[in-house]
Design a protein around this motif. Structure first.
Motif, PDB file in Angstrom:
ATOM      1  N   PRO A   8       0.822  -1.219   0.000  1.00 21.86           N
ATOM      2  CA  PRO A   8       0.000   0.000   0.000  1.00 21.86           C
ATOM      3  C   PRO A   8       0.855   1.268   0.000  1.00 21.86           C
ATOM      4  CG  PRO A   8      -0.825  -1.592   1.589  1.00 21.86           C
ATOM      5  CD  PRO A   8       0.493  -2.119   1.120  1.00 21.86           C
ATOM      6  N   GLU A   9       0.335   2.283  -0.647  1.00 22.66           N
ATOM      7  CA  GLU A   9       1.048   3.550  -0.733  1.00 22.66           C
ATOM      8  C   GLU A   9       1.297   4.140   0.644  1.00 22.66           C
ATOM      9  OE1 GLU A   9       3.044   6.628  -2.591  1.00 22.66           O
ATOM     10  OE2 GLU A   9       2.282   4.743  -3.422  1.00 22.66           O
ATOM     11  N   GLU A  10       0.330   3.946   1.567  1.00 19.77           N
ATOM     12  CA  GLU A  10       0.513   4.492   2.917  1.00 19.77           C
ATOM     13  C   GLU A  10       1.728   3.855   3.603  1.00 19.77           C
ATOM     14  OE1 GLU A  10      -2.186   3.246   1.733  1.00 19.77           O
ATOM     15  OE2 GLU A  10      -3.789   4.758   1.815  1.00 19.77           O
ATOM     16  N   GLU A  11       1.911   2.583   3.338  1.00 17.58           N
ATOM     17  CA  GLU A  11       3.059   1.904   3.942  1.00 17.58           C
ATOM     18  C   GLU A  11       4.364   2.422   3.361  1.00 17.58           C
ATOM     19  OE1 GLU A  11       4.702  -2.669   4.402  1.00 17.58           O
ATOM     20  OE2 GLU A  11       2.559  -2.306   4.160  1.00 17.58           O
ATOM     21  N   LEU A  12       4.383   2.658   2.054  1.00 15.56           N
ATOM     22  CA  LEU A  12       5.586   3.201   1.440  1.00 15.56           C
ATOM     23  C   LEU A  12       5.876   4.611   1.942  1.00 15.56           C
ATOM     24  CD1 LEU A  12       5.084   2.021  -2.254  1.00 15.56           C
ATOM     25  CD2 LEU A  12       6.515   0.973  -0.491  1.00 15.56           C
ATOM     26  N   LEU A  13       4.815   5.382   2.138  1.00 11.74           N
ATOM     27  CA  LEU A  13       4.994   6.738   2.660  1.00 11.74           C
ATOM     28  C   LEU A  13       5.583   6.702   4.065  1.00 11.74           C
ATOM     29  CD1 LEU A  13       4.569   9.797   2.441  1.00 11.74           C
ATOM     30  CD2 LEU A  13       2.229   9.439   3.276  1.00 11.74           C
ATOM     31  N   ARG A  14       5.084   5.789   4.865  1.00 15.61           N
ATOM     32  CA  ARG A  14       5.586   5.686   6.235  1.00 15.61           C
ATOM     33  C   ARG A  14       7.058   5.252   6.243  1.00 15.61           C
ATOM     34  NH1 ARG A  14       1.328   3.792   8.254  1.00 15.61           N
ATOM     35  NH2 ARG A  14       1.658   1.633   7.612  1.00 15.61           N
ATOM     36  N   ILE A  15       7.391   4.336   5.377  1.00 14.82           N
ATOM     37  CA  ILE A  15       8.781   3.892   5.304  1.00 14.82           C
ATOM     38  C   ILE A  15       9.685   5.041   4.879  1.00 14.82           C
ATOM     39  CG2 ILE A  15      10.356   2.462   3.934  1.00 14.82           C
ATOM     40  CD1 ILE A  15       8.298   0.256   4.058  1.00 14.82           C
ATOM     41  N   ARG A  16       9.231   5.807   3.888  1.00 10.47           N
ATOM     42  CA  ARG A  16      10.047   6.913   3.398  1.00 10.47           C
ATOM     43  C   ARG A  16      10.318   7.926   4.496  1.00 10.47           C
ATOM     44  NH1 ARG A  16       7.262   7.990  -0.803  1.00 10.47           N
ATOM     45  NH2 ARG A  16       6.131   9.882  -0.225  1.00 10.47           N
ATOM     46  N   ARG A  17       9.350   8.137   5.358  1.00 12.59           N
ATOM     47  CA  ARG A  17       9.496   9.173   6.380  1.00 12.59           C
ATOM     48  C   ARG A  17      10.216   8.694   7.632  1.00 12.59           C
ATOM     49  NH1 ARG A  17       3.806  12.603   6.373  1.00 12.59           N
ATOM     50  NH2 ARG A  17       3.992  13.383   4.235  1.00 12.59           N
ATOM     51  N   THR A  18      10.163   7.418   7.922  1.00 10.05           N
ATOM     52  CA  THR A  18      10.675   6.952   9.211  1.00 10.05           C
ATOM     53  C   THR A  18      11.840   5.984   9.114  1.00 10.05           C
ATOM     54  OG1 THR A  18       9.101   5.102   9.284  1.00 10.05           O
ATOM     55  CG2 THR A  18       8.386   7.200  10.236  1.00 10.05           C
ATOM     56  N   HIS A  19      12.138   5.463   7.944  1.00 15.32           N
ATOM     57  CA  HIS A  19      13.206   4.473   7.832  1.00 15.32           C
ATOM     58  C   HIS A  19      14.559   5.095   8.151  1.00 15.32           C
ATOM     59  CE1 HIS A  19      16.219   2.016   5.587  1.00 15.32           C
ATOM     60  NE2 HIS A  19      15.500   1.048   6.104  1.00 15.32           N
ATOM     61  N   ILE A  20      15.323   4.400   8.979  1.00 15.66           N
ATOM     62  CA  ILE A  20      16.681   4.838   9.322  1.00 15.66           C
ATOM     63  C   ILE A  20      17.647   3.984   8.529  1.00 15.66           C
ATOM     64  CG2 ILE A  20      18.386   5.059  11.159  1.00 15.66           C
ATOM     65  CD1 ILE A  20      16.110   5.501  13.109  1.00 15.66           C
ATOM     66  N   GLU A  21      18.427   4.617   7.697  1.00 20.04           N
ATOM     67  CA  GLU A  21      19.288   3.877   6.787  1.00 20.04           C
ATOM     68  C   GLU A  21      20.427   3.204   7.545  1.00 20.04           C
ATOM     69  OE1 GLU A  21      20.637   6.637   3.929  1.00 20.04           O
ATOM     70  OE2 GLU A  21      18.663   6.960   3.008  1.00 20.04           O
ATOM     71  N   PRO A  22      20.643   1.898   7.313  1.00 21.86           N
ATOM     72  CA  PRO A  22      21.800   1.231   7.912  1.00 21.86           C
ATOM     73  C   PRO A  22      23.077   1.643   7.198  1.00 21.86           C
ATOM     74  CG  PRO A  22      20.672  -0.274   6.453  1.00 21.86           C
ATOM     75  CD  PRO A  22      19.843   0.983   6.479  1.00 21.86           C
TER      76      PRO A  22
END
Length: 915
Positions: free
Chosen positions: A145-159
């Protein structure tokens, strides 16, 4: 030293005396007097002389026989299987037992929860279920879902290395991403796909990132991309997690990957194949498409999530449930997200329509249960739960927030308190993990925020922190062998049965590490292979398990088991060498693994019991003693089963090594208040009515000091064992009397030894005398449980007698009296003199450095208080100086003499001796 001539042999001592009954002069005579009589000319009444000579000779022979019997009783009772002169590794066994106890004694009584059987953990408004059953459903393909991708884009911390991974995906269109479950592999894969497809041909497509069906595999996905099956537009990103751990499944080869990469290039698409490190996936990761996914920076993740939670909670007085949080992070879910945040938040795990597709491919367990990012398919930072510890990122801007100075100051104070709470020693111990995986970091941040905001109490916070290790253990074992019942893959190729060994080895390694943590990596790995065999035979008794010889991957074993290597000492044949040791990355994991194994998986008990019996026979103390400690802890979980299957059979075994194993397991169980009474009853019955083997085992258990109600009761039981059947088991009884001398009740033991020396029964006298001699011959580290840093612990290579004299000056007089008695008793004299010589030679090391001089300075003056005692010491020192193999230098002999004899007495004797 005095220069006067001395006899060739010390005087014949008197019979044993009670304490403080020392005579000023021992009676003279004995063999030397008889020899002199033989040299005299024949006189009238020669028949009488001959009869006297014969009687004296018979007495001498009887004395020699008594001395030989006594010497035999001073042997090491643990060395029955070894050469007579070969020492046992008692010190190594003591260290291994201490290490095993530390491994399983992290203040949590074997399991991280306050209850033994936990179905669900309820912490404030956070709910974690542990009893969910894996349905066996695999994840099906579908759009993220687009909402999930949006959340990942905003909160993902890059290793670390994220940019390198993105560039590799852009260049080759295909990336095989490997890592241990729970480390953020799937969330990193989704973040990569979201980023590369956003600016590609499918950037305007709301379904540009899809999850591929793992049943289809790499070849199926390549066919789907080439044929355009499903109508997927160009520029689509695919996430595939193939089921490589199912028996009969063949991993894709290089040609399969090339075919998929070519198909993706034709369609302008991308794919990330997520695999677990291990023998099946390692060839893929070693190829040109392979890359290791670095673990997420969880400390940073905790800090970020905690700040988001506090900002959102503090800034929204109308929050729902008192525990929402910011940031999707590891908890991002399919569908429209969880508006309430928090773990589960009492939501129906199957409420969202998309959630069924987000179940784990290995069992379909709801995402709020697991810690593996594979459980949620697309959650951020490991994606192990469907929960949202924070609200949707795009929704926070619409919330009413307070932005005044007072709110900013309050938030700043909360963050300071949060930083302090994170470092609280009690909280750190409760977590019991060296580093948190992403989903664990999410929960930890939620717990900390809840506690700071008042919705989670202190005990709830600690209980929730303890639950992290237990949930990880659940994830490791639940449904592991379910794949054995699964049908073979339908990819058109004939499956090759991989066998149960490949399936069971990871869990066997985790169990072996829980039992033997701190041992050498090779020992743990060998034990894991033994257990793999036992599990495989139990699972499929009609087949002989295949055991691959060249498929081990130590690094994968470490990653899949949350283990770490370290260099440390390994005991080998009485010496310490540096070896590669292995530990869990967290003190809570060993106990959690054993609790999960024993309490939830009853069929596995039989192979584990057989395996522990094999470890009991291992000649390496680092293996057998650690296994004994673990057996004791498992017996606490179910004493009836542990006693019947482990303790009692091994206690009656013919070999000392197995009986020591049973005694150690019993003592470990006695360390738990809940089982101490039962253990003491067992040991009491064995000491009174048991077979010789059971009495021997009881004596070893009593030597730990926890298997009787008091020290006097312990010594009474050891005396019963030692004097029975003409002292048949006096050796093992005396050994354990000596072990008790390292405990705080040392004075009580010395008092009882003194009482036994004055006992009318010769067996009691012998028990005391053998214990006294053994006290002088036993090194501290052979019997002491204390770590270095204590007065005795810092003297590990000292004879226990001298260490006690140096560290417990109030006991020096009693120690000297007891040793004096052994020196002045005919049957113990020879062995006692040899022991005294050993003590004297330990004053300094070979390089001249001081060793036990402090202990000798305390003991010798009390031991040579009378003139005839000093003459005997003078004779012994001269004998040592004349020793052709190890001559004592005159300088060292005089130094020892000065330690024993006060200066005033030395001067007077020297003046007398020199006329």
């Amino acid at each position: 030293m005095a220069d006067e001539a001395v006899a060739e042999h010390p005087a014949e001592p008197a019979a044993p005396k009670a304490k403080d009954a020392r005579s000023p002069e021992a009676p003279r005579g004995g063999a030397r007097g008889d020899d002199n009589a033989k040299d005299t000319p024949d006189a009238p009444g020669s028949d009488t002389a001959d009869a006297a000579d014969a009687e004296a000779a018979e007495r001498e022979k009887e004395r020699e026989r008594a001395a030989d019997r006594f010497k035999d009783r001073t042997r090491d009772p643990l060395a029955e299987e070894q050469g007579e002169e070969e020492p046992t590794d008692a010190a190594a066994a003591t260290r291994a037992r201490r290490s095993g106890q530390k491994l399983l004694a992290s203040g949590r009584d074997l399991i991280g929860f306050d209850r033994s059987d936990v179905g669900r953990l309820h912490i404030g408004d956070i709910n974690i279920g542990l009893d969910a059953r894996r349905s066996g459903l695999s994840m099906r393909d579908g759009p993220v879902p687009e909402e999930e991708l949006l959340r990942i884009r905003r909160t993902h911390i890059e290793p670390e290395g994220y940019v390198r991974l993105r560039r590799a995906l852009e260049a080759r269109r295909l990336l095989v991403l490997g890592g241990a479950p729970g480390t953020g592999r799937a969330s990193t894969a989704l973040a990569l796909l979201e980023e590369v497809t956003r600016g590609g041909e499918g950037g305007q497509n709301s379904e540009r990132v899809r999850r591929a069906d793992p049943e289809e595999g790499v070849r199926g996905l390549a066919t789907q991309v080439v044929d355009g099956r499903g109508g997927h537009p160009r520029g689509t990103g695919y996430l595939l997690e193939p089921a490589l751990d199912r028996p009969g499944t063949l991993p894709p080869d290089g040609m399969d990957l090339d075919q998929l990469a070519s198909a993706l290039a034709q369609q302008g698409s991308y794919a990330v194949v997520v695999v677990s490190v291990g023998s099946a996936a390692n060839p893929l990761l070693a190829g040109r498409y392979g890359a290791i996914c670095p673990p997420a920076p969880t400390r940073e993740l905790v800090a970020v999530r905690l700040r988001q939670r506090l900002e959102e909670e503090h800034g929204d007085p109308g929050r729902v449930g008192g525990g929402d949080g910011g940031g999707g992070g590891a908890s991002a879910r399919g569908g429209d997200g969880d508006r309430d945040g928090g773990l589960d938040r009492h939501a129906d795990p199957d409420a969202d329509g998309d959630r069924g597709a987000d179940r784990d491919r290995d069992g379909g367990r709801p995402r709020h249960v697991g810690l593996d990012e594979g459980r949620t398919r697309g959650a951020d930072q490991g994606g192990d739960r469907h929960t949202d510890l924070g609200a949707d990122g795009d929704r926070r801007a619409d919330r009413p927030r307070h932005g005044g100075p007072d709110d900013a100051g309050a938030l700043s104070r909360l963050l300071e308190r949060a930083a302090e709470l994170r470092e609280d020693p009690e909280v750190t111990e409760a977590v019991g993990l060296d580093d948190l995986r992403p989903a664990e970091a999410e929960l930890f941040a939620s717990l900390l925020a809840g506690h700071l905001l008042g919705s989670v109490g202190r005990e709830e916070l600690l209980s929730g922190c303890r639950g992290l290790a237990a949930v990880q253990a659940y994830e490791w074992f639940a449904g592991v062998d379910r794949a054995l019942a699964a049908p073979p893959p339908g990819d058109g190729r004939a499956p090759v049965r991989s066998g149960t060994a490949a399936l069971f080895h990871p869990v066997a390694f985790r169990i072996a590490l829980a039992v033997l943590g701190g041992a050498s990596h090779s020992a743990v790995s060998a034990a894991a292979h033994l257990l793999t065999w036992e599990l495989s035979v139990q699972s499929d008794p009609d087949s002989t398990p295949a055991r691959p010889l060249f498929c081990d991957d130590p690094e994968s074993d470490l990653a899949l088991s949350r283990a770490r290597p370290d260099n440390g000492p390994v005991d080998v044949a009485g010496a310490e060498v540096t070896g590669r040791l292995i530990f869990y990355r967290g003190a809570a994991l060993p106990a959690a693994v054993l609790a999960e194994l024993w309490d939830r998986h009853f069929p596995v008990r039989a192979p584990v019991v057989r395996w522990l019996r094999l470890l009991a026979d291992d000649p390496r103390p680092q293996v057998s003693m650690r296994a004994a400690v673990a057996a004791g802890e498992l017996s606490v979980r179910d004493f009836e089963h542990g006693y019947a299957e482990l303790v009692r059979p091994l206690a009656e075994a013919p070999t000392p090594r197995r009986r020591v194993f049973a005694a150690t397991a019993l003592d470990q169980a006695a360390g738990h208040t809940s089982h101490r009474r039962a253990v003491r009853k067992v040991v009491e019955d064995w000491s009174r009515h048991g077979t010789p083997a059971l009495r021997w085992t009881a004596a070893m258990a009593l030597g730990y000091g926890r298997s009787a109600d008091s020290m006097d009761d312990t010594l009474d039981a050891l005396a019963r064992i030692g004097v029975r059947d003409d002292g048949e088991q006096l050796a093992v009884a005396s050994l354990n009397v000596v072990r008790l001398l390292t405990l705080p009740e040392c004075a009580t033991v010395l008092r009882r030894l003194a009482d036994w020396t004055g006992h009318h029964g010769e067996e009691y006298q012998d028990l005391a005398l053998v214990s006294i001699v053994r006290l002088a011959l036993t090194d501290v580290d052979e019997v002491l449980d204390d770590e270095p840093g204590t007065p005795l612990g810092d003297r590990g290579d000292w004879p226990l007698l001298l260490a006690l004299a140096a560290t417990r000056p109030e006991l020096t007089g009693k120690l000297a009296d007891l040793f004096w008695t052994a020196l002045n008793t005919a049957r113990s004299r020879d062995v006692a003199f040899d022991a005294l010589e050993t003590l004297l030679r330990s004053a300094s090391r070979k390089d001249g450095r001081e060793w036990t001089r402090e202990g000798l300075a305390a003991l010798l003056p009390a031991l040579t208080a009378e003139e005839h005692d000093r003459r005997r010491l003078d004779w012994l020192l001269r004998r040592m100086m004349r020793d052709q193999d190890r001559p004592l230098t005159e300088e060292r002999a005089r130094a020892l003499w000065r330690l024993a004899v006060p200066a005033r007495q030395r001067r007077s004797e020297e003046e007398e001796s020199h006329g």
